[in-house]
Scaffold this active site. Sequence first.
Site, mmCIF file in Angstrom:
data_model
loop_
_atom_site.group_PDB
_atom_site.id
_atom_site.type_symbol
_atom_site.label_atom_id
_atom_site.label_comp_id
_atom_site.label_asym_id
_atom_site.label_seq_id
_atom_site.Cartn_x
_atom_site.Cartn_y
_atom_site.Cartn_z
ATOM 1 N N HIS A 267 13.416 17.444 73.959
ATOM 2 C CA HIS A 267 12.684 16.406 74.557
ATOM 3 C C HIS A 267 12.075 15.549 73.303
ATOM 4 O O HIS A 267 11.580 14.502 73.571
ATOM 5 C CB HIS A 267 11.518 16.744 75.668
ATOM 6 C CG HIS A 267 11.634 15.914 76.656
ATOM 7 N ND1 HIS A 267 12.407 15.770 77.843
ATOM 8 C CD2 HIS A 267 10.342 15.249 76.882
ATOM 9 C CE1 HIS A 267 12.039 15.003 78.555
ATOM 10 N NE2 HIS A 267 10.857 14.159 78.195
ATOM 11 N N TYR B 258 6.559 5.007 76.641
ATOM 12 C CA TYR B 258 6.488 4.608 75.341
ATOM 13 C C TYR B 258 5.947 3.401 74.837
ATOM 14 O O TYR B 258 5.958 2.967 73.696
ATOM 15 C CB TYR B 258 8.291 4.744 75.201
ATOM 16 C CG TYR B 258 8.843 5.946 75.760
ATOM 17 C CD1 TYR B 258 8.960 7.270 74.865
ATOM 18 C CD2 TYR B 258 9.706 5.978 76.787
ATOM 19 C CE1 TYR B 258 9.226 8.340 75.244
ATOM 20 C CE2 TYR B 258 10.270 7.179 77.184
ATOM 21 C CZ TYR B 258 9.969 8.432 76.347
ATOM 22 O OH TYR B 258 10.590 9.479 76.968
ATOM 23 N N ARG C 257 14.238 13.063 72.385
ATOM 24 C CA ARG C 257 14.357 12.013 73.456
ATOM 25 C C ARG C 257 13.319 11.042 73.386
ATOM 26 O O ARG C 257 13.589 9.757 73.406
ATOM 27 C CB ARG C 257 14.376 12.714 74.969
ATOM 28 C CG ARG C 257 14.413 11.801 76.235
ATOM 29 C CD ARG C 257 14.511 12.836 77.452
ATOM 30 N NE ARG C 257 14.200 11.902 78.604
ATOM 31 C CZ ARG C 257 15.229 11.309 79.243
ATOM 32 N NH1 ARG C 257 16.469 11.259 78.859
ATOM 33 N NH2 ARG C 257 14.855 10.581 80.091
ATOM 34 N N HIS D 40 16.178 7.256 83.789
ATOM 35 C CA HIS D 40 15.001 6.858 84.602
ATOM 36 C C HIS D 40 15.353 6.135 85.751
ATOM 37 O O HIS D 40 15.986 5.250 85.853
ATOM 38 C CB HIS D 40 13.866 6.242 83.855
ATOM 39 C CG HIS D 40 13.215 7.046 82.536
ATOM 40 N ND1 HIS D 40 12.549 6.620 81.649
ATOM 41 C CD2 HIS D 40 13.106 8.487 82.421
ATOM 42 C CE1 HIS D 40 12.180 7.359 80.564
ATOM 43 N NE2 HIS D 40 12.635 8.558 81.230
ATOM 44 N N LYS E 10 17.465 14.354 86.760
ATOM 45 C CA LYS E 10 16.299 14.148 87.863
ATOM 46 C C LYS E 10 16.699 13.142 88.781
ATOM 47 O O LYS E 10 16.744 13.385 90.143
ATOM 48 C CB LYS E 10 15.100 13.800 87.049
ATOM 49 C CG LYS E 10 14.323 14.764 86.305
ATOM 50 C CD LYS E 10 13.133 14.200 85.728
ATOM 51 C CE LYS E 10 12.429 15.126 85.075
ATOM 52 N NZ LYS E 10 10.854 14.931 84.613
ATOM 53 N N ARG F 265 18.623 14.644 78.414
ATOM 54 C CA ARG F 265 17.881 15.754 78.625
ATOM 55 C C ARG F 265 18.719 17.128 78.252
ATOM 56 O O ARG F 265 19.923 17.080 78.246
ATOM 57 C CB ARG F 265 17.473 15.987 80.015
ATOM 58 C CG ARG F 265 16.579 14.700 80.390
ATOM 59 C CD ARG F 265 16.306 14.857 81.981
ATOM 60 N NE ARG F 265 15.322 13.728 82.441
ATOM 61 C CZ ARG F 265 15.590 12.783 82.990
ATOM 62 N NH1 ARG F 265 16.811 12.470 82.837
ATOM 63 N NH2 ARG F 265 14.831 11.677 83.149
#
Length: 415
Positions: free
Chosen positions: A360, A395, A363, A386, A290, A265
């Site tokens: 992004h 995805y 990414r 994640h 995150k 990110r």
Amino acid sequence: MLDTLLELPFALNRHRDAPLLEERLAFLKYLQERGTSRVALRNVSGQMLHVIDLLKLKTLRDVELGEVKEAARRWGEQQRANAKARSYVRTQSYFEYVAKNWLRFAGRLKSTPTPRPWFTDHLEDFARWMTEEQGLSPLSVRSHQWKASRFLTWLAGKHPSLASVRLQDVDEFLILQGSTRWNRTSVTVAAQALRSFFRHAERRGWCKCGIAEGIAAPRRYVHEGLPEGPTWTEVQRLLAGIQGKSASALRARAILSLFAIYGLRSGEVSRLLLSDFDWSAETFAVTHSKRGGTQRYPLQNEVGEAILEYITKARPRTDCRHLFVTLHMPHRRVETSSLWRLTSHRLKAAGILCRRNGPHSLRHACATHLLQEGLSLKEIGDLLGHRSAMSTGIYAKVDITMLRRVADFDLGGLL
């Protein structure tokens, strides 16, 4: 100093005869000691004369920030008819930049303190609750706090406190934003943030009960969240197309390699420190935005070489310990907004057209490529940082059949 900056006699005399010579020289010397280039010093020197003229400075007096902005606006309007000006907006911005920095250096820039909105304490309490009791990441806290702030700023013109807020006010705000600024996904996220805020407000007794449960988000469709980024072939073309040995090119190559190869990110790249890299072990550490926590990654050969070349040949000498710093003084870490502009510019320059042009998108491209290489959602999620497989599952919409292909994946084969 003016002798070293200006070559033409009439220009030199003009600068010497202009008001506030000592004050201007003091600021130029300050910039020079901090590594500002000769060209930049010459530009600043010339712009200070316009600042003096438009602000009518006979002495270096106190100047309000609003006065600077108004003078910058007038300067921008004057430049509309100037064929030599690149754009009047850029010129206006540069005028304001020089004026504020000079006046701030001299201790003469004054700004009228803005009164605190009535909801400031509510937002601060909401942020503390999300951090201390909910355990949300700083990024999520800022996001929820910002969305709540947008709503409360809009609400301030209608109600003096939260006690009189109605559910219809929240609906009106979301409808307004959805019809003028935000897409359906953004409105959904805002509704979640406001639902969280009003649950907290109800517990505190700030508002009527039932508002949080009544906040409705728009429907999101199954394929609405499909990744909208470049193909892997386009990513390879993007990286190969960064030619030259200029500082900007070397920095761009290193940054875009981290985005594309590791799917990092923008905040994770912006926060990277020189000390995060263990060159003997060929690894580096990333603090995730995150989920939080630090994760070590193997340093892929081409990426490591790009970063080393940037550090040894392009990175300015500075006390700032972040890996990526601004190329011009004052040197500081490259912020996420600058990383977005850099990525967008490079994608457009490479002729790569996609709806999402920021970091992004790379990414997404990284995750989709790994999926096509046969990696599981768990493995991809570990790489991307994640917290759950549900985040990675988006995805799988691209090509679910690729999940059945199992192949050895070598990070070095990405380029």
